[in-house]
Scaffold this motif. Structure first.
Motif, PDB file in Angstrom:
ATOM      1  N   GLY A   8     -40.297  -4.958 -30.818  1.00 17.71           N
ATOM      2  CA  GLY A   8     -39.600  -4.007 -29.954  1.00 17.71           C
ATOM      3  C   GLY A   8     -38.211  -4.468 -29.554  1.00 17.71           C
ATOM      4  N   LEU A   9     -37.848  -5.713 -29.893  1.00 16.04           N
ATOM      5  CA  LEU A   9     -36.509  -6.227 -29.566  1.00 16.04           C
ATOM      6  C   LEU A   9     -35.554  -5.793 -30.680  1.00 16.04           C
ATOM      7  CD1 LEU A   9     -37.622  -9.807 -28.458  1.00 16.04           C
ATOM      8  CD2 LEU A   9     -36.944  -7.924 -26.959  1.00 16.04           C
ATOM      9  N   VAL A  10     -35.078  -4.580 -30.593  1.00 16.11           N
ATOM     10  CA  VAL A  10     -34.345  -3.977 -31.713  1.00 16.11           C
ATOM     11  C   VAL A  10     -32.982  -4.623 -31.945  1.00 16.11           C
ATOM     12  CG1 VAL A  10     -35.514  -1.753 -31.554  1.00 16.11           C
ATOM     13  CG2 VAL A  10     -33.475  -2.175 -30.156  1.00 16.11           C
ATOM     14  N   TYR A  11     -32.469  -5.388 -30.971  1.00 16.96           N
ATOM     15  CA  TYR A  11     -31.185  -6.074 -31.156  1.00 16.96           C
ATOM     16  C   TYR A  11     -31.360  -7.580 -31.382  1.00 16.96           C
ATOM     17  CZ  TYR A  11     -28.921  -1.748 -29.772  1.00 16.96           C
ATOM     18  OH  TYR A  11     -28.489  -0.441 -29.730  1.00 16.96           O
ATOM     19  N   LEU A  12     -32.587  -8.009 -31.589  1.00 13.56           N
ATOM     20  CA  LEU A  12     -32.860  -9.425 -31.835  1.00 13.56           C
ATOM     21  C   LEU A  12     -32.281  -9.835 -33.187  1.00 13.56           C
ATOM     22  CD1 LEU A  12     -34.348 -12.007 -30.855  1.00 13.56           C
ATOM     23  CD2 LEU A  12     -36.326 -11.222 -32.181  1.00 13.56           C
ATOM     24  N   ARG A  13     -31.470 -10.896 -33.182  1.00 12.60           N
ATOM     25  CA  ARG A  13     -30.836 -11.372 -34.413  1.00 12.60           C
ATOM     26  C   ARG A  13     -31.455 -12.674 -34.924  1.00 12.60           C
ATOM     27  NH1 ARG A  13     -24.382 -10.527 -32.957  1.00 12.60           N
ATOM     28  NH2 ARG A  13     -24.522  -8.324 -32.370  1.00 12.60           N
ATOM     29  N   ARG A  14     -31.830 -13.564 -34.024  1.00 13.85           N
ATOM     30  CA  ARG A  14     -32.330 -14.883 -34.429  1.00 13.85           C
ATOM     31  C   ARG A  14     -33.668 -15.149 -33.763  1.00 13.85           C
ATOM     32  NH1 ARG A  14     -27.369 -15.259 -32.749  1.00 13.85           N
ATOM     33  NH2 ARG A  14     -27.984 -16.271 -30.794  1.00 13.85           N
ATOM     34  N   LEU A  15     -34.660 -15.449 -34.585  1.00 12.49           N
ATOM     35  CA  LEU A  15     -35.975 -15.838 -34.086  1.00 12.49           C
ATOM     36  C   LEU A  15     -36.225 -17.263 -34.545  1.00 12.49           C
ATOM     37  CD1 LEU A  15     -38.656 -15.191 -32.705  1.00 12.49           C
ATOM     38  CD2 LEU A  15     -39.492 -14.310 -34.892  1.00 12.49           C
ATOM     39  N   ASN A  16     -36.301 -18.185 -33.593  1.00 13.24           N
ATOM     40  CA  ASN A  16     -36.361 -19.618 -33.899  1.00 13.24           C
ATOM     41  C   ASN A  16     -37.549 -20.226 -33.153  1.00 13.24           C
ATOM     42  OD1 ASN A  16     -35.784 -22.226 -34.621  1.00 13.24           O
ATOM     43  ND2 ASN A  16     -33.619 -22.103 -34.120  1.00 13.24           N
ATOM     44  N   LEU A  17     -38.696 -20.333 -33.852  1.00 13.14           N
ATOM     45  CA  LEU A  17     -39.913 -20.877 -33.247  1.00 13.14           C
ATOM     46  C   LEU A  17     -40.451 -22.045 -34.066  1.00 13.14           C
ATOM     47  CD1 LEU A  17     -41.773 -17.529 -32.410  1.00 13.14           C
ATOM     48  CD2 LEU A  17     -40.332 -18.876 -30.889  1.00 13.14           C
ATOM     49  N   HIS A  18     -39.586 -22.739 -34.793  1.00  7.06           N
ATOM     50  CA  HIS A  18     -40.051 -23.785 -35.694  1.00  7.06           C
ATOM     51  C   HIS A  18     -40.583 -24.995 -34.944  1.00  7.06           C
ATOM     52  CE1 HIS A  18     -36.592 -26.503 -35.113  1.00  7.06           C
ATOM     53  NE2 HIS A  18     -35.834 -25.425 -35.080  1.00  7.06           N
ATOM     54  N   ASN A  19     -41.351 -25.812 -35.660  1.00  4.63           N
ATOM     55  CA  ASN A  19     -41.933 -27.045 -35.118  1.00  4.63           C
ATOM     56  C   ASN A  19     -42.792 -26.789 -33.887  1.00  4.63           C
ATOM     57  OD1 ASN A  19     -39.169 -28.200 -36.515  1.00  4.63           O
ATOM     58  ND2 ASN A  19     -40.857 -29.670 -36.629  1.00  4.63           N
ATOM     59  N   ASN A  20     -43.716 -25.846 -34.016  1.00  3.21           N
ATOM     60  CA  ASN A  20     -44.721 -25.592 -33.000  1.00  3.21           C
ATOM     61  C   ASN A  20     -46.081 -25.524 -33.693  1.00  3.21           C
ATOM     62  OD1 ASN A  20     -43.443 -25.231 -30.255  1.00  3.21           O
ATOM     63  ND2 ASN A  20     -42.169 -23.801 -31.418  1.00  3.21           N
ATOM     64  N   ASN A  21     -47.050 -24.901 -33.045  1.00  2.93           N
ATOM     65  CA  ASN A  21     -48.393 -24.761 -33.629  1.00  2.93           C
ATOM     66  C   ASN A  21     -48.847 -23.309 -33.624  1.00  2.93           C
ATOM     67  OD1 ASN A  21     -49.083 -27.620 -34.144  1.00  2.93           O
ATOM     68  ND2 ASN A  21     -48.947 -27.822 -31.919  1.00  2.93           N
ATOM     69  N   PHE A  22     -47.937 -22.395 -33.923  1.00  3.77           N
ATOM     70  CA  PHE A  22     -48.318 -20.989 -34.002  1.00  3.77           C
ATOM     71  C   PHE A  22     -49.239 -20.777 -35.197  1.00  3.77           C
ATOM     72  CE2 PHE A  22     -44.489 -20.545 -31.385  1.00  3.77           C
ATOM     73  CZ  PHE A  22     -44.951 -19.674 -30.410  1.00  3.77           C
ATOM     74  N   TYR A  23     -50.290 -19.995 -34.996  1.00  2.63           N
ATOM     75  CA  TYR A  23     -51.269 -19.749 -36.040  1.00  2.63           C
ATOM     76  C   TYR A  23     -51.398 -18.245 -36.282  1.00  2.63           C
ATOM     77  CZ  TYR A  23     -54.100 -19.042 -31.825  1.00  2.63           C
ATOM     78  OH  TYR A  23     -54.554 -18.623 -30.614  1.00  2.63           O
ATOM     79  N   GLY A  24     -52.253 -17.886 -37.238  1.00  2.00           N
ATOM     80  CA  GLY A  24     -52.442 -16.473 -37.557  1.00  2.00           C
ATOM     81  C   GLY A  24     -51.412 -15.988 -38.555  1.00  2.00           C
ATOM     82  N   SER A  25     -51.443 -14.702 -38.812  1.00  2.00           N
ATOM     83  CA  SER A  25     -50.548 -14.104 -39.801  1.00  2.00           C
ATOM     84  C   SER A  25     -49.278 -13.586 -39.136  1.00  2.00           C
ATOM     85  CB  SER A  25     -51.258 -12.960 -40.523  1.00  2.00           C
ATOM     86  OG  SER A  25     -51.674 -11.967 -39.592  1.00  2.00           O
ATOM     87  N   LEU A  26     -48.299 -13.301 -39.976  1.00  2.00           N
ATOM     88  CA  LEU A  26     -47.063 -12.685 -39.484  1.00  2.00           C
ATOM     89  C   LEU A  26     -47.312 -11.200 -39.261  1.00  2.00           C
ATOM     90  CD1 LEU A  26     -44.363 -14.310 -41.796  1.00  2.00           C
ATOM     91  CD2 LEU A  26     -44.515 -14.542 -39.324  1.00  2.00           C
ATOM     92  N   PRO A  27     -47.153 -10.712 -38.049  1.00  2.00           N
ATOM     93  CA  PRO A  27     -47.398  -9.277 -37.815  1.00  2.00           C
ATOM     94  C   PRO A  27     -46.317  -8.426 -38.484  1.00  2.00           C
ATOM     95  CG  PRO A  27     -46.487 -10.307 -35.843  1.00  2.00           C
ATOM     96  CD  PRO A  27     -46.741 -11.421 -36.823  1.00  2.00           C
ATOM     97  N   SER A  28     -46.746  -7.414 -39.211  1.00  2.00           N
ATOM     98  CA  SER A  28     -45.771  -6.554 -39.896  1.00  2.00           C
ATOM     99  C   SER A  28     -44.876  -5.828 -38.904  1.00  2.00           C
ATOM    100  CB  SER A  28     -46.505  -5.550 -40.794  1.00  2.00           C
ATOM    101  OG  SER A  28     -47.417  -4.768 -40.018  1.00  2.00           O
ATOM    102  N   GLN A  29     -45.389  -5.601 -37.662  1.00  2.94           N
ATOM    103  CA  GLN A  29     -44.574  -4.903 -36.655  1.00  2.94           C
ATOM    104  C   GLN A  29     -43.356  -5.722 -36.239  1.00  2.94           C
ATOM    105  OE1 GLN A  29     -47.779  -5.517 -36.542  1.00  2.94           O
ATOM    106  NE2 GLN A  29     -49.005  -3.815 -35.700  1.00  2.94           N
ATOM    107  N   LEU A  30     -43.404  -7.048 -36.484  1.00  2.55           N
ATOM    108  CA  LEU A  30     -42.259  -7.889 -36.133  1.00  2.55           C
ATOM    109  C   LEU A  30     -40.990  -7.406 -36.820  1.00  2.55           C
ATOM    110  CD1 LEU A  30     -41.045 -10.517 -34.902  1.00  2.55           C
ATOM    111  CD2 LEU A  30     -41.821 -11.711 -36.950  1.00  2.55           C
ATOM    112  N   PHE A  31     -41.138  -6.842 -38.017  1.00  2.00           N
ATOM    113  CA  PHE A  31     -39.977  -6.450 -38.795  1.00  2.00           C
ATOM    114  C   PHE A  31     -39.434  -5.079 -38.398  1.00  2.00           C
ATOM    115  CE2 PHE A  31     -42.791  -9.152 -41.452  1.00  2.00           C
ATOM    116  CZ  PHE A  31     -42.076 -10.324 -41.226  1.00  2.00           C
ATOM    117  N   ASN A  32     -39.958  -4.538 -37.279  1.00  2.00           N
ATOM    118  CA  ASN A  32     -39.313  -3.374 -36.664  1.00  2.00           C
ATOM    119  C   ASN A  32     -38.037  -3.780 -35.928  1.00  2.00           C
ATOM    120  OD1 ASN A  32     -41.367  -1.676 -37.552  1.00  2.00           O
ATOM    121  ND2 ASN A  32     -42.583  -1.941 -35.686  1.00  2.00           N
ATOM    122  N   ALA A  33     -37.878  -5.087 -35.695  1.00  4.94           N
ATOM    123  CA  ALA A  33     -36.647  -5.611 -35.084  1.00  4.94           C
ATOM    124  C   ALA A  33     -35.586  -5.686 -36.179  1.00  4.94           C
ATOM    125  CB  ALA A  33     -36.902  -6.981 -34.466  1.00  4.94           C
TER     126      ALA A  33
END
Length: 737
Positions: A87-112
């Motif tokens: 829902g963050l339609v103006y989001l340009r950079r998503l930087n969550l590297h070097n963590n322990n996020f699990y699960g799949s990439l949600p397809s809705q993420l690419f609505n940004a």
């Protein structure tokens, strides 16, 4: 029920929609009390723009600023990536590297749809790569390496038309790479598919990636079949890493193939040809004896051909005869070659091949090891030997000795290439890596001048300056052998291997790098034998070791290049070898680290040039923004005139948070120190070179930062590190933290 509705209604009134979407990320992370990443993510705020790791921007048509960046990296967070971030339609950079996020990439993420950089490497993500990924029209940087993603490489990647970096290494992708993807990626600079389960043939159309730079990394997979000759069409700046596959056949000797070291092809058992030490054998064609045309049916049953034992005996005799003839031919060839040019592989050894197409280091070098200083030839003998076309290998550091045949036999790994040649990393038999730099073939009549210049460089001994250990001179070859600095350069330290806008580099580490680089440059200016002017200070020439100590490289290189007659175009990391992962070749017109007076044609380098350039480097370390317009960096972090932008910010009394790298704002204790370094950087970048301080003064000032007092570079008096006043351009300007 009414109370719950009332609470939600109140929350909606107090926080923007972007803030509500961000709270979904906080909720998706396991709250075990061990992290402070979201300590200031308060739902009672009017907007999320002051939250840790969040960047905002004012967008025309909106009263509230919109979220354009999320950077919560290296915080040991465990959870899933919520679909609400789409829902963050103006989001340009998503930087969550070097963590322990699990699960799949949600397809809705690419609505940004404004996303242009996604850095999710070093997590525990799984599942397939969503086909909707390339519905992002502006996607430039995608790094999903070091996860557990699986499935095939999707053909939909061809729709990522703006993609510059595709890094999917160290996952579980499998199957063949479909054809037709790579011709569509006309802007791709970096491709890394290493350490997966990919199989089949390497697609021919990878050779159409005309913008590729750095390393094409397909290592540690299951690729099979022959190497496509089309890879030779890739730019000469591209290095191959095809190790640990099942490739077979002869390595092509065309285009970019001829510039690769043997390390690029190791552990492919059925691969042969140069530069591997495995010659190719033509497969023997099976032959079946045909019946005699004059024989009748009775004779055909009794005449069944030669017995197996006789066939083996004949084969052994033929092989022995061929071997003897071969030895005779080789002996005659080398005997004639010894007499023809004085370069004997009985007393000397070749590094590479005499064939220019195949040459890596086309030079005959003695295998007796480095000569000590006591046994060196005198100047007259050197000149005489150079005039006769003989080479001379000279050790500058008497304590750095090894047998030269170690160097000749060692695997050479191409670190980088430019118009000036190739830089190799060579690991010696004792495990010590060195960097070997080829300077070219010119300057035959200037040996004495070349030797004097190299000896002066070799006498520079400082812990923050790259050490030159030896050199080789011959009319057709000049080599520099120096220490190899293993942890890249300041570019990779600041932006990471993928060139993202910021890294997790702490303030204390940045300050340590700045102090080391300042000490090294001050030594070159004040204490070195020639009082060197570097002339090209920039992040690619500040190398970093594993302890994050800085090492100045490339000093004196322009002078050596002018002696050898090559084009002195800039390229980072030549002396020292640790080239950036980003594109290494920069043109003069984009080098915004240069002082204003250095951009005047015909001007002579001065130490004040270096002071200005160092000041720009400091500003880049403080802001995370690059002053260079280059296709290798995201447009969101380009500031063509970084000095003017910073000065204007201070003159307009903008908050420091508007200019400093957001990563540094998390370190509350460092704010006074950050302001003090801004002070130093602005003094270094004064337009008038006479006003700029000496590098020695700069180094002393930076070295004091972190203590309670530091020296004002203009008044030469000690001042308190207060956050309010900063002197720049002769006038006091005030900023807030």
């Amino acid at each position: 029920m009414f109370i719950l509705f009332f609470l939600q209604f109140t929350l909606a009134l107090s926080l923007t929609p972007d803030g509500l979407s961000l709270l979904s990320l906080k909720s998706a992370v396991d709250q075990d009390g061990s992290t402070t990443a979201f300590v200031d993510w308060n739902e009672n705020d009017a907007n999320p723009c002051r939250w840790t790791g969040i960047s905002c921007m004012n967008i025309t048509g909106f009263s509230d600023p919109r979220v354009v960046g999320i950077s919560v990296a290296g915080k040991n967070l465990r959870g899933y990536i919520p679909s609400e971030l789409g829902g963050l339609v103006y989001l340009r950079r998503l930087n969550l590297h070097n963590n322990n996020f699990y699960g799949s990439l949600p397809s809705q993420l690419f609505n940004a749809t404004s996303l242009h950089s996604i850095f999710l490497y070093s997590n525990n993500l799984s599942g397939y790569l969503p086909p909707s990924l390339c519905t992002l029209p502006r996607l430039q940087n995608l790094d999903l390496s070091n996860n557990s993603l699986s499935g095939p490489i999707s053909e939909s990647l061809k729709n990522c038309k703006q993609l510059q970096r595709l890094i999917l290494a160290r996952n579980k992708f499998s199957g063949e790479i479909p054809a037709g993807i790579w011709p569509e990626l006309e802007n791709l600079l970096q491709l890394d598919l290493s350490a997966n389960n990919l199989s089949g043939a390497i697609p021919d159309d990878i050779g159409q990636l005309s913008t590729l730079s750095g390393t094409l990394n397909l290592s540690y997979n299951h690729f099979s079949g022959k190497l496509p000759k089309s890879l030779g069409n890739l730019p000469v700046t591209v290095s191959f890493d095809l190790r640990n596959n099942n490739l077979s056949g002869e390595i092509p000797q065309t285009g970019s193939f001829v510039n690769q070291g043997p390390t690029a092809f190791l552990n492919n058992p059925n691969l042969c040809g140069f530069p591997l030490q495995k010659t190719c054998r033509k497969s023997q064609q099976d032959s079946t004896p045909s019946p005699d045309s004059s024989s009748n049916g009775e004779n055909s049953n009794s005449n069944k051909g030669l017995s197996p034992g006789l066939i083996i005996l004949i084969s052994v005799a033929d092989a022995a005869a061929v071997a003897i003839i071969g030895l005779v031919i080789v002996y005659i060839y080398w005997k004639k070659k010894d007499n023809a040019n004085g370069c004997s592989c009985t007393g000397k050894s070749k590094l590479g091949s005499g064939n220019q197409k195949r040459a890596q280091f086309c030079a005959c070098l003695c295998v007796n090891g480095f000569k000590s200083e006591e046994s060196e030839l005198d100047e007259g003998e050197r000149m005489e030997r150079a005039g006769k076309g003989e080479g001379e290998l000279v050790a500058i550091d008497k304590g750095f000795t090894f047998e030269l045949d170690e160097l000749l036999r060692a695997s050479a790994y191409v670190l980088g290439k430019s118009g000036l040649g190739i830089v190799y990393k060579v690991v010696l038999g004792n495990g010590i890596p060195v960097a070997v730099r080829r300077l070219g073939e010119g300057g035959e009549q200037r040996y004495k001048e070349f030797a004097a210049e190299v000896q002066a460089i070799g006498r520079v001994k400082h812990p923050n300056v790259v050490r030159l250990r030896a050199y080789y001179w011959a009319p057709d070859e000049k080599l520099l052998i120096s220490d190899f600095i293993s942890n890249g350069n300041l570019i990779t330290a600041l932006r990471g291997r993928s060139g993202q806008s910021s890294s997790s580099l702490s303030w204390s580490t940045r300050l340590k790098i700045a102090k080391g680089a300042a000490k090294g440059l001050a030594y070159l200016h004040e204490c070195s034998p020639r009082k060197f002017v570097h002339g090209d200070i920039k992040p690619s020439n500040i190398l970093i070791d594993n302890e994050y100590q800085a090492h100045i490289s490339d000093f004196g290189l322009n002078r050596l290049i002018s002696i050898t007659g090559n084009n002195p175009s800039s390229s980072g990391g030549f002396i020292g070898g640790a080239l950036p992962y980003l594109k290494s070749v920069q043109t003069e017109k984009t080098n915004n680290y240069k002082a204003p007076e250095a951009r005047v044609t015909g001007s002579r380098p001065t130490q004040k040039w270096d002071v200005y350039s160092f000041g720009v480097v400091l500003l880049e370390m403080l802001t995370g923004k690059s002053p260079e317009l280059s296709p290798t960096t995201s447009t969101s972090i380009e500031i063509p005139d970084l000095v003017r932008w910073i000065r204007k910010g201070f003159e307009e009394e903008k908050p420091l948070s508007d200019m400093v790298d957001p990563m540094l704002l998390q370190e509350v204790h460092a704010k006074k120190e950050v302001l003090a370094v801004f002070h130093v950087a602005l003094a270094c970048t004064e337009a008038d070179p006479e006003i700029r301080p000496r590098m020695k003064t700069v180094s002393e000032n930076i070295d004091r930062i972190g203590t309670s007092r530091y020296r004002d570079l203009k008044s030469q008096r000690f001042v308190d590190q207060s956050p309010g006043i900063l002197f720049a351009s002769g006038s006091a300007v005030r900023t807030t933290i």
